[in-house]
Design a protein around this motif. Structure first.
Motif, short mmCIF file in Angstrom:
data_model
loop_
_atom_site.label_atom_id
_atom_site.label_comp_id
_atom_site.label_asym_id
_atom_site.label_seq_id
_atom_site.Cartn_x
_atom_site.Cartn_y
_atom_site.Cartn_z
N GLU A 161 28.86 -45.35 64.82
CA GLU A 161 27.96 -45.51 63.61
C GLU A 161 26.86 -44.43 63.08
O GLU A 161 26.89 -44.14 62.08
N GLN A 164 29.08 -42.44 61.05
CA GLN A 164 29.34 -43.17 59.58
C GLN A 164 28.00 -42.95 58.90
O GLN A 164 28.16 -42.92 57.56
N ARG A 165 26.81 -43.14 59.37
CA ARG A 165 25.74 -42.97 58.88
C ARG A 165 25.45 -41.43 58.24
O ARG A 165 25.10 -41.51 57.02
N ASN A 167 27.83 -39.49 57.29
CA ASN A 167 28.90 -39.59 56.03
C ASN A 167 28.62 -40.55 54.96
O ASN A 167 29.17 -40.49 54.05
N GLU A 169 28.35 -43.70 54.86
CA GLU A 169 29.23 -44.96 54.96
C GLU A 169 28.14 -46.18 55.45
O GLU A 169 28.68 -47.30 54.93
N ILE A 170 27.17 -46.08 55.87
CA ILE A 170 26.13 -47.01 56.16
C ILE A 170 25.07 -47.10 55.15
O ILE A 170 24.14 -46.04 55.10
N THR A 171 24.88 -48.02 54.33
CA THR A 171 23.87 -48.11 53.18
C THR A 171 23.31 -49.36 53.30
O THR A 171 23.85 -50.21 53.94
#
Length: 307
Positions: A161, A164-165, A167, A169-171
């Motif tokens: 995660e 992902q953050r 990149n 991807e976590i919004t």
């Protein structure tokens, strides 16, 4: 829209590399009255206590210094550059700097914490018992007991995660209007009236240059914790608490919806039994955001407890 009865002001102070935003009420006319510290929960803001402050009344509030910080990554306390995770222990260190600033050494404070803020308050009260005079815990239940075998999966999830953050991807999705934010708040809490929801929307979110309303929550707060919750460690800290604790919970128990039976109200009460002086009160017609649902009753209990 709801109109606050007691105006707040916002101050900023440096706290461990961050510019902390702190909401303040009261004139501190009684030098012997302890500072009252209000700690908000996850994805909330310090201004969320406005309804309780109004219910406490101008005379009572005027005697004190009442502060409610926006925790790191919430509200207006945002990191100077993007981060990919937050660490729970940082709340303790941030709180210590805030207490040094507003109360000084040797001046115990009164404290109220809701949800995550209640968990911070309870643990801090055991870590630094001499700094807390009295504590009100609004549904700061803690977490289900963890197991060692959970550690590998939790760490793998955390690593995935955080990547992902980084990149993007976590919004957190924006809303088209203040009214849309208010509707989101009312969906989460059906007891919340429209006038209060519209007011909260203005402190819980902010309109950006794109015209949309963005929640004042750093998306990095959505990253799963990498640590395994150890109840035995939490209870060891609880046993160090010397301040009287008033634990307030709602009749619509949030533990069931949060954990589906993995952690029960009875288990929470067993944990509270480790505290030397504690009282449990239950608020009728209220859910997890009981500070919004029944501010008058909670304010009445606070004034009696802190007297």
């Amino acid at each position: 829209m709801y109109t606050p009865l007691i105006a707040s002001r916002t101050e900023t102070i440096p706290v461990r590399g961050l510019t902390y935003h702190v909401h303040r009420w009261g004139q501190n006319t009684n030098a012997s009255a302890p500072v009252l510290v209000l700690l908000h929960g996850w994805a909330d803001v310090g201004a969320s206590y406005q309804f309780i402050v109004d219910a406490l009344g101008e005379s009572w509030v005027g005697e004190r210094a009442v502060i409610a910080p926006d925790w790191r990554g919430f509200g207006a306390t945002q990191p100077p550059s993007p981060v990919d995770t937050y660490w729970f222990a940082d709340y303790f260190a941030d709180l210590e700097v805030l207490l040094d600033h507003y109360a000084g050494d040797g001046h115990p404070v009164d404290m109220v914490g809701h949800s995550m803020g209640g968990n911070v308050a309870m643990l801090y009260a055991g870590i630094r018992p001499e700094r807390i005079r009295r504590l009100v815990n609004l549904e700061g239940f803690g977490l289900p007991d963890g197991r060692p075998e959970q550690a590998p999966k939790k760490l793998r999830t955390w690593l995935n995660e955080t990547a992902q953050r980084r990149n993007g991807e976590i919004t957190i999705k924006p809303y088209a209007s203040r009214e849309a934010v208010a509707q989101r708040l009312m969906k989460t809490n059906p007891r919340l009236s429209l006038d209060k929801a519209l007011w909260l929307a203005g402190v819980w979110a902010k309109q950006a240059l794109d015209g949309q309303w963005h929640l004042l929550v750093d998306p990095a707060h959505k990253i799963s914790s990498h640590t395994v919750y150890r109840t035995d460690e939490a209870l060891a800290i609880y046993r160090e608490i010397t301040a009287p604790v008033l634990a307030i919970e709602a009749t619509e128990c949030s533990l069931t919806s949060f954990w589906g039976g993995r952690y029960t109200l009875e288990q929470y009460h067993q944990r509270l039994a480790q505290i030397r002086q504690h009282t449990i009160k239950t608020v009728d017609d209220a859910g997890h955001n009981l500070q919004h649902d029944q501010p008058e009753l909670i304010a009445q209990w606070m004034k009696t407890f802190f007297a």
